[in-house]
Design a protein around this motif. Structure first.
Motif, PDB file in Angstrom:
ATOM      1  N   THR A  85       0.795  -2.042   5.538  1.00 26.27           N
ATOM      2  CA  THR A  85       0.451  -1.187   7.122  1.00 26.27           C
ATOM      3  C   THR A  85      -0.375   0.172   6.932  1.00 26.27           C
ATOM      4  O   THR A  85      -0.923   0.640   8.175  1.00 26.27           O
ATOM      5  N   ALA A  86      -1.330   0.501   5.996  1.00 26.53           N
ATOM      6  CA  ALA A  86      -2.196   1.370   6.002  1.00 26.53           C
ATOM      7  C   ALA A  86      -1.942   2.604   7.034  1.00 26.53           C
ATOM      8  O   ALA A  86       0.081   2.827   7.235  1.00 26.53           O
ATOM      9  N   GLY A  87      -2.456   3.443   7.736  1.00 23.11           N
ATOM     10  CA  GLY A  87      -1.564   4.574   8.791  1.00 23.11           C
ATOM     11  C   GLY A  87      -1.044   5.914   7.367  1.00 23.11           C
ATOM     12  O   GLY A  87      -1.404   5.775   6.356  1.00 23.11           O
ATOM     13  N   GLY A  88      -0.627   6.502   7.822  1.00 21.42           N
ATOM     14  CA  GLY A  88      -0.387   7.625   7.269  1.00 21.42           C
ATOM     15  C   GLY A  88       1.698   7.795   6.520  1.00 21.42           C
ATOM     16  O   GLY A  88       2.244   8.694   6.573  1.00 21.42           O
ATOM     17  N   ALA A  89       2.626   6.263   6.983  1.00 23.65           N
ATOM     18  CA  ALA A  89       3.697   6.335   6.738  1.00 23.65           C
ATOM     19  C   ALA A  89       3.821   7.107   4.792  1.00 23.65           C
ATOM     20  O   ALA A  89       3.338   7.044   4.212  1.00 23.65           O
ATOM     21  N   GLN A  90       5.030   7.318   5.566  1.00 25.57           N
ATOM     22  CA  GLN A  90       5.893   8.145   4.007  1.00 25.57           C
ATOM     23  C   GLN A  90       5.479   7.346   2.914  1.00 25.57           C
ATOM     24  O   GLN A  90       6.368   6.044   3.488  1.00 25.57           O
ATOM     25  N   ARG A  91       5.686   7.455   1.821  1.00 21.09           N
ATOM     26  CA  ARG A  91       6.763   6.933   0.783  1.00 21.09           C
ATOM     27  C   ARG A  91       7.490   7.350   0.604  1.00 21.09           C
ATOM     28  O   ARG A  91       8.847   7.795   1.466  1.00 21.09           O
TER      29      ARG A  91
ATOM     30  N   ASP B 261       0.742  -1.606   0.229  1.00 20.73           N
ATOM     31  CA  ASP B 261       0.162  -0.289  -0.104  1.00 20.73           C
ATOM     32  C   ASP B 261       0.637   1.650  -0.063  1.00 20.73           C
ATOM     33  O   ASP B 261       0.600   2.466   0.075  1.00 20.73           O
TER      34      ASP B 261
ATOM     35  N   ALA C 172       3.362   2.607   1.938  1.00 22.78           N
ATOM     36  CA  ALA C 172       4.456   2.758   2.953  1.00 22.78           C
ATOM     37  C   ALA C 172       6.010   2.373   2.322  1.00 22.78           C
ATOM     38  O   ALA C 172       6.339   1.189   2.433  1.00 22.78           O
TER      39      ALA C 172
ATOM     40  N   HIS D 151       7.973   2.003   8.042  1.00 26.57           N
ATOM     41  CA  HIS D 151       6.608   0.759   8.933  1.00 26.57           C
ATOM     42  C   HIS D 151       7.311   1.982  10.418  1.00 26.57           C
ATOM     43  O   HIS D 151       8.651   1.623  10.923  1.00 26.57           O
TER      44      HIS D 151
END
Length: 289
Positions: free
Chosen positions: A251-257, A82, A84, A87
């Protein structure tokens, strides 16, 4: 490991082979090699999932830099399904043993590893070490025993008491701008680092960073991020190759690309050079068109 692309007359053999070779651990350090046990039992004539694991020599051949004297900047990153790039602030949770071995192989082939200061702080970077597995190959290529680490930073907000600066085989390089804080520049030099100017202001200009390193004979360049630094290299049009591990994780969430910063005006096109697979991980290589 299976070669999915390019397809060759060896592809079917590689897919069917069941032999397992050595493994290594430590994405952040690429420092420890361990011998793996026997492959899991399978039905008669059936290969383990993903085929056999390649030797380090096979990986080094697969990821060899282009021949010739041209400067070549490649990036090595990992991404979840997705999108990320990390993590909990680190890339290691997305990684695997094979990914770690490729990570170490890419380091073993490089003249210099270019990394952003934030990644140095978050990932606990240590000096690259000499590895016997790559000693003969590096000597034949006229390289030193280990790659140089070059840290890109405007502020030089770094802990110069860390092993990255106190224990390297070759002095760690600091890439910064002409307007960098003078007291931090002095502190870096007193710690044994070499400070190189690659920008007229406080920050580093990506194209100048590549050129400054090349002027020192460091033409086989590898960047391990982080996302902001990779985004800067992409925006400047100086990234030649992306080695991207696609991790079979969500991972979902707002992790950086894997690349951040401002968007480029026109998306940069890359073509696929190779795809390998092991245990659901895809190890891809793309080259700028």
């Amino acid at each position: 490991m299976r070669r999915l692309l390019p397809v060759t007359d060896m592809t079917a053999h590689e897919t069917a082979a069941g032999e397992v070779h050595e493994t290594a651990a430590g994405r952040a350090t690429a420092a420890t090699e361990a011998t793996a046990g026997a492959a899991p039992a399978t039905a008669a004539g059936e290969a383990p999932a993903g085929g056999r694991e390649w030797s380090l020599d096979e990986l080094a051949d697969a990821y060899a830099y282009p021949e010739g004297d041209a400067v070549w900047l490649r990036a090595n990153m990992v991404s979840s399904l997705d999108g990320a790039g990390q993590h909990d602030g680190r890339s290691q949770p997305l990684s695997s043993e094979t990914d770690m071995r490729i990570f170490g192989t890419l380091r073993g082939l490089a003249d210099v590893i270019v990394v952003g200061a934030e990644t140095v702080r978050l990932e606990g970077y240590r000096p690259a070490r000499a590895r016997e597995a790559f000693a003969a190959r590096r000597a034949a290529a006229g390289q030193g025993p280990a790659p140089v680490i070059a840290v890109v930073t405007a502020s030089l907000d770094l802990d110069f008491s860390l092993p990255l600066f106190t224990e390297p085989l070759v002095p760690t390089l600091i890439l910064t701008g002409a307007a960098a804080p003078a007291e931090r520049v002095r502190a870096a030099r007193e710690a044994g680092a070499e400070v190189l100017v690659a920008g007229d202001g406080a920050g580093v200009e990506p194209a100048r960073a590549v050129a400054v390193l090349a002027e020192r004979g460091l033409r086989r360049q590898l960047t391990e991020g982080g996302p902001r630094l990779l985004g800067q290299f992409v925006a400047a049009g100086v990234l030649d190759e992306l080695c991207l591990t696609i991790s079979p994780t969500m991972t979902a969430g707002g992790a950086q690309r894997i690349a951040g910063g401002p968007s480029v005006a026109v998306p940069t096109r890359f073509s696929v050079a190779s795809v390998l697979e092991q245990d659901g991980f895809l190890f891809t290589r793309y080259r700028r068109i």
